[in-house]
Every structure is written in C-alpha cells, then in structure tokens.
Design a protein around this motif. Structure first.
Motif, short mmCIF file in Angstrom:
data_model
loop_
_atom_site.label_atom_id
_atom_site.label_comp_id
_atom_site.label_asym_id
_atom_site.label_seq_id
_atom_site.Cartn_x
_atom_site.Cartn_y
_atom_site.Cartn_z
N SER B 33 0.82 -1.22 0.00
CA SER B 33 0.00 0.00 0.00
C SER B 33 0.85 1.26 0.00
CB SER B 33 -0.92 0.05 1.22
OG SER B 33 -1.64 -1.12 1.31
N ILE B 35 2.79 4.30 -2.48
CA ILE B 35 2.97 4.89 -3.80
C ILE B 35 4.40 5.43 -3.86
CG2 ILE B 35 2.25 6.69 -5.42
CD1 ILE B 35 -0.55 6.53 -4.15
N GLN B 189 -6.04 10.48 -8.72
CA GLN B 189 -7.11 10.02 -7.83
C GLN B 189 -7.32 8.51 -7.99
OE1 GLN B 189 -10.90 12.02 -8.58
NE2 GLN B 189 -11.89 10.20 -7.72
N THR B 192 -4.59 6.77 -6.10
CA THR B 192 -4.85 6.84 -4.65
C THR B 192 -5.95 5.85 -4.26
OG1 THR B 192 -4.44 9.18 -4.94
CG2 THR B 192 -5.19 8.48 -2.78
N GLU B 193 -6.97 5.77 -5.12
CA GLU B 193 -8.08 4.85 -4.86
C GLU B 193 -7.56 3.41 -4.84
OE1 GLU B 193 -11.38 4.53 -3.42
OE2 GLU B 193 -11.06 6.54 -4.27
N LYS B 195 -4.58 2.53 -4.02
CA LYS B 195 -3.81 2.40 -2.79
C LYS B 195 -4.74 2.10 -1.60
CE LYS B 195 -1.30 5.08 0.56
NZ LYS B 195 -0.75 6.37 0.95
N ASN B 196 -5.88 2.79 -1.58
CA ASN B 196 -6.83 2.57 -0.49
C ASN B 196 -7.31 1.11 -0.46
OD1 ASN B 196 -6.62 5.23 0.18
ND2 ASN B 196 -8.51 5.85 -0.89
N ILE B 214 0.92 12.77 -4.39
CA ILE B 214 0.40 11.48 -3.91
C ILE B 214 1.48 10.52 -3.42
CG2 ILE B 214 -1.73 11.52 -5.30
CD1 ILE B 214 -0.19 9.46 -7.16
N ASP B 216 4.29 8.48 -1.41
CA ASP B 216 4.69 8.26 -0.03
C ASP B 216 6.20 8.34 0.08
OD1 ASP B 216 2.06 7.63 0.96
OD2 ASP B 216 2.25 5.76 -0.18
#
Lengths: 326, 256
Positions: B33, B35, B189, B192-193, B195-196, B214, B216
């Motif tokens: 999880s 980025i 987005q 990110t989605e 990743k969630n 975005i 990490d």
C-alpha cells in the motif's frame, strides 16, 4: 418518449443502417424504372444466386475484421470444385469427394495463414500469390476447358434444391453460416480476440491472446467458405468453369466494406455483409433488367462503396459527438 | 494491513546494453500500500529498471524478491502472475472495442447454453461497471467505445482492469504526460483509490511535480544509480529536483 428517442439514436448509430437504406433505395429505383425487377421469377433468381457469393463474403469479412486480406478467394472458388470433379473422375464417391474438396480448401487457407503469419509478409502479397497459383492450377489441369459435374440428385438437392417458393437450399446454407459466424464474432471468446487482433494486435498479445493462431484460423475459414461457395455454384451449374469466381476477391472485399467492415481491421458486422451482399447482387441484376450495358456494374459498385463508406464515417462522427455530450 | 511489509525488493540490479552500463547495482524496495515516485532525468535508467520488474527484460546481475521469495521472470506474463502489472504510456486497450470487452479481453467469462459455450455479456457488463466504480471512474460506461474516451479515462480503465484482476503492484510509465491538469488530477485520484484498496504503485516520471502530491516515498535515479530514497515528509520538491539534476550529492538510502 425518451426511450423511443434513444432507440432511434442507437439504431441510427448502427453501421448497417446506411447500407440498408441504400439497399431499399436501390430496390425502389430499379422497380420504378422496370417493374419486372420485382416479378416473382426475378426475385427467385436473386434469392438463388446471392448465397453462393455471400458465403464467400462471410469468410472474407471475419478475416478483414481480424486485420488481414484474402485475395485468393476467387481462385479457390474455382479451384475446389475442379478438384472435387477430378476426385470423382478418379473413382471416389461424390459425397467423399465434396468432403475432401472442402478439406483441401482448409489446407489451402491454412497454408496462406501460416505463410503470412510466420514470414510476416503482408497477406495482400501472400494471397495474391494464392490467387495466381490456384487459378493457374485450375487452368493447367483443365487446359482452360469446363468440366462437367455429375452428382446424384440427393446431393444436388442438399446444396441447391428448392424447398418452397423463394426458399432454396443455398439460402438455408447462407443464413445458417451467417448465424454461425455471428455467433463466433459476437458471442464467443474467439470473436472478442478477432476484434482485438484486428483492432490492435499488440494489445491482444499483451492480454494473452495468441494473435497468430487467431489469424491462421481466419485464413482457414476464409478459404473453406470460398470452397463451399464454389462447390454450391458448380452443383447448381452442373459444371466447373476454369475462370469460375474470377474477380470475386474484389467483389467480396467491396461487399464487406459496403457493409461497414473497416479496411484497417478491428471493426465490422456480419449483418452488414449480408445486407451488402444482397445490395451488390441486386445492382448487378437490376442493371441487366433495365438493360444497361453490363460494363456499368463495376462503376455502380464503385459509387456505392464511396457513398456507403462516407455515410459510415459520418454516422461514426455523430455517434462520437452524442456520446461525449451525454 | 501491514504497511511496513516489503512487497518488492530488487537487490543489486545491474543491466548492460552492449557496453553501456545502464543500471549499476540498484537497490529498490516497494512496501505494501505504498505509492513510490520513481524520478530521474531521461536516460537515468527508470524505465529499464521497471521493465526488469515487469518481466520485459531479465537483469544481468542481481535478484528480485516478491513477498520475500526470489522470483525469476521470463516474460510479462510471469510478472502478471505475481500481481505486477505495467500500465504503459500507450495504454493497452483496443480502441474500437467497448470498455467492457476490453476489461475482460483474454479473460472472458463464459456460460454454457446446453453444450454451446457463449460469452457471458451480462456478467461482462455488470462486473465492468463494478470494476470502474471501484476506482471512482464515473461517467464511463462499459458499452462505450474506447476510442471515444479521453486519455485520462483510458488510463483509468487500464488501472481499473488491473485492480479488478487482483494486481498487487501497478507500474505506471509517465501516466500523466500529455494530459490536461484536470485529467492528471483524475489519474492521480485513481492511483490513490487503488492504494486505499491495498495496491501499491510505482509512478515513473521525469517531473517530480507530477507525482509529489500522492507519493509516499520518492526514489531518485541518476546515471543508473539510486541517488536518493526519501520519505516525502523528510524532503522537498526543491531537494529532489537538485538530486535529479545532480546539483546535490547523493543522500543515504532510507533505512540503511
């Protein structure tokens, strides 16, 4: 109301709509010039001869959607009945000879496919070779003379019998094969692979589709359909002509394109080809009925190609716009 | 979910193209999880490193571990089997086919009609819709033709497909190049989605601004070597830019 509107919009977006409209217009025009055009006997003739060439166009359509051409179908259309007759003359029973003839046509297609895929030579060239080779063999073997085909009545009925007014076995074959091809193209995994292979080969490959195999199968089907059409015509005529199917390759490609199949692959429909095949034969027949010189046929087909393709592109653009708006 | 579990570990990777030493002992890690922004100037070796991870090239030296087990990819298929999916700049979708048929290309669901196999179009439509919704790709319908989608939407469909088929790691090669600002934001987005939902991404770019919001962690490559491996909280755009251009000397790797 909205539902009706969307129904109209979706049917307008269908590629077949332009060719269906042209077909309708053509029938009306010929009929208004010469009412004999719609006489029962002429309709009967049209319904009887169209399937022979239509079956060939089905195979060519599938292959074109897969992104390849087959210029050899006209020659195979003449070669396979010739082979069948030679087999009968050598003492093989007619049924077995027909089955063998069709098997040979699949081998011919398999060869075209394997050579094209493995060498990377454009199919335009490999099947142009096929066009010359199979026509050349037919001419060499017969010395350029027609050969008679004598078949038992059951077989004649099976391929070209008349079942009822306007209903011929040829038509049953054509519609059955069209249905089968529709099923393959629209309702099977393989059909999805055909579209993807013709649309963008790299994508199909990346998703694990064996695009070489897809193409080889399509070449094989194309030759098989050419052989089938040729055998049906020879059985109807009772003979095989050395120049049988001459020029059919361009006719079949024209029919596919008029019916909405893309010359670049990746797009096309079976229904479009079926309608366009009737249109093509009706133009040919109608010109004879109204006593136009036979030379006009190619001219008209040329015009129809340009009109149909233009309308198709127009419809496509409109559909893009409406999709973006909604 | 354990965010600190190591998903990918590429150890001491070397690659030569003829006499050119493009990767000189690269160590590269991706956690679950997470980025990762993989940045560097043109020719720094970013794409080569990622093509090795995606199974397109073999490394000349070095080892790759996925979840702690050593792997040896012979083709992109092998990488996909381990949940690594590369999404190319030139998105892998057939333009004239519908979104739904593209999503299931090569993995088409079938049902039996007696003994006749038939494409399960209903399932394709239903599952495609679910799969598009999962990453927030609204406004795209499974029946739409890919040709009519925008560049960002196409990226979205490719990402949705990878997510649906249980990818663990997406490798995105300059996904926001040639996209408008609005479209780029959409693509970020989607990532990110993903990743969630527990999917890691590696975002390759030569422009730190594309990925900074975005990421990490940011890994900077220069001349085939890692010159920076920085948690975002501990760095600035300015510092990364200087590392890319070589104005600052390399910084020690995170955790080493």
């Amino acid at each position: 109301m909205l539902r009706y509107k969307s129904l109209i919009v979706t049917s307008l977006q269908r590629k077949e709509i332009s060719v269906a409209t042209i077909l309708f217009g053509t029938i009306i025009s010929f009929y208004s010039i010469q009412p004999v055009f719609l006489s029962p006997s002429n309709i009967d003739v049209l319904l009887r001869i169209t399937p022979e060439l239509g079956i060939v166009a089905l195979g060519v359509t599938l292959l074109m959607i897969g992104g390849e051409f087959d210029l050899s179908v006209g020659s195979v259309f003449g070669f396979i009945p010739m082979v069948t007759i030679l087999l009968i003359e050598s003492g093989i029973p007619p049924t077995l000879a027909i089955v063998s003839g069709l098997l040979i046509s699949t081998l011919v297609g398999l060869t075209h496919g394997v050579v094209t895929v493995k060498t990377g030579i454009p199919s335009f060239i490999t099947t142009l070779g096929g066009l010359l080779i199979w026509r050349g063999v037919s001419l060499a073997v017969t010395g350029g003379l027609p050969k008679y085909m004598t078949m038992p009545p059951e077989i004649i009925f099976f391929f070209s019998g008349k079942i009822a007014p306007f209903i011929h076995m040829q038509m049953i074959w054509f519609f059955a094969l069209a249905g089968f091809f529709y099923y393959i193209l629209e309702r099977t995994k393989f059909g999805n692979w055909i579209y993807a292979t013709g649309g963008r080969k790299e994508v199909a490959r990346a998703m694990g589709v064996n695009t070489d195999r897809v193409k080889i199968v399509l070449f094989t089907l194309s030759s098989l359909m050419a052989g089938m059409g040729g055998i049906i015509q020879s059985i109807r005529l009772g003979q095989a002509l050395p120049n049988q199917g001459d020029g059919l390759e361009f006719d079949a490609i024209a029919v596919a394109v008029i019916g909405g199949t893309s010359l670049f692959g990746g797009s096309g429909t079976i229904l479009g080809t079926v309608i366009a095949e009737y249109l093509s034969r009706i133009i040919e027949n109608g010109l004879i009925i109204i006593r136009a010189p036979s030379y006009y046929f190619r001219l008209y087909i040329g015009l129809v190609i340009v009109i149909a393709v233009t309308v198709n592109i127009y419809i496509l653009r409109r559909s893009i716009r409406s999709r973006v708006e909604s | 979910m354990n965010n600190h579990e190591l998903l990918v570990y590429m150890r001491e990777i070397h690659k030569w193209f003829g006499r050119v030493h493009v990767l000189r002992g690269v160590n590269f890690k991706v956690y679950n999880s997470e980025i990762v922004g993989l940045v560097g100037d043109n020719g720094a070796g970013k794409s080569t490193l990622m093509k090795i991870l995606a199974g397109i090239y073999p490394p000349d030296k070095g080892k790759i571990f996925i979840n702690g087990t050593e792997v040896n990819f012979k083709s992109p298929k092998d990488a996909m089997k381990h949940g690594i999916e590369m999404i190319h700049q030139d998105v892998m979708l057939a333009p004239l086919m519908s979104v739904g048929r593209n999503i299931f290309l090569g993995r088409e669901p079938q049902k039996l009609y007696g003994i006749v196999p038939i494409l399960d179009l209903k399932k394709i439509r239903k599952e495609s819709l679910k799969c598009l919704k999962e990453i927030g790709l609204d406004g795209v319908d499974p029946d739409m033709v890919v040709e009519n989608l925008s560049g960002g939407q196409r990226q979205g469909v490719a990402i949705a497909r990878a997510v649906y088929f249980k990818a663990k790691l997406l490798i995105l090669d300059e996904p926001t190049n040639n996209l408008s600002v609005k479209e780029s934001a959409k693509v970020l987005q989607f990532i990110t989605e993903a990743k969630n939902q527990g999917i890691s991404s590696i975002f390759i770019t030569h422009n730190i601004h594309h990925v900074y919001s975005i990421a990490d962690r940011i890994v900077v490559l220069s001349h085939g070597q890692v010159v920076g491996d920085l948690k975002k909280e501990e760095t600035t755009i300015d510092e990364v830019t200087k590392l890319i251009t070589g104005e600052t000397s390399p910084r020690p790797t995170v955790g080493s």
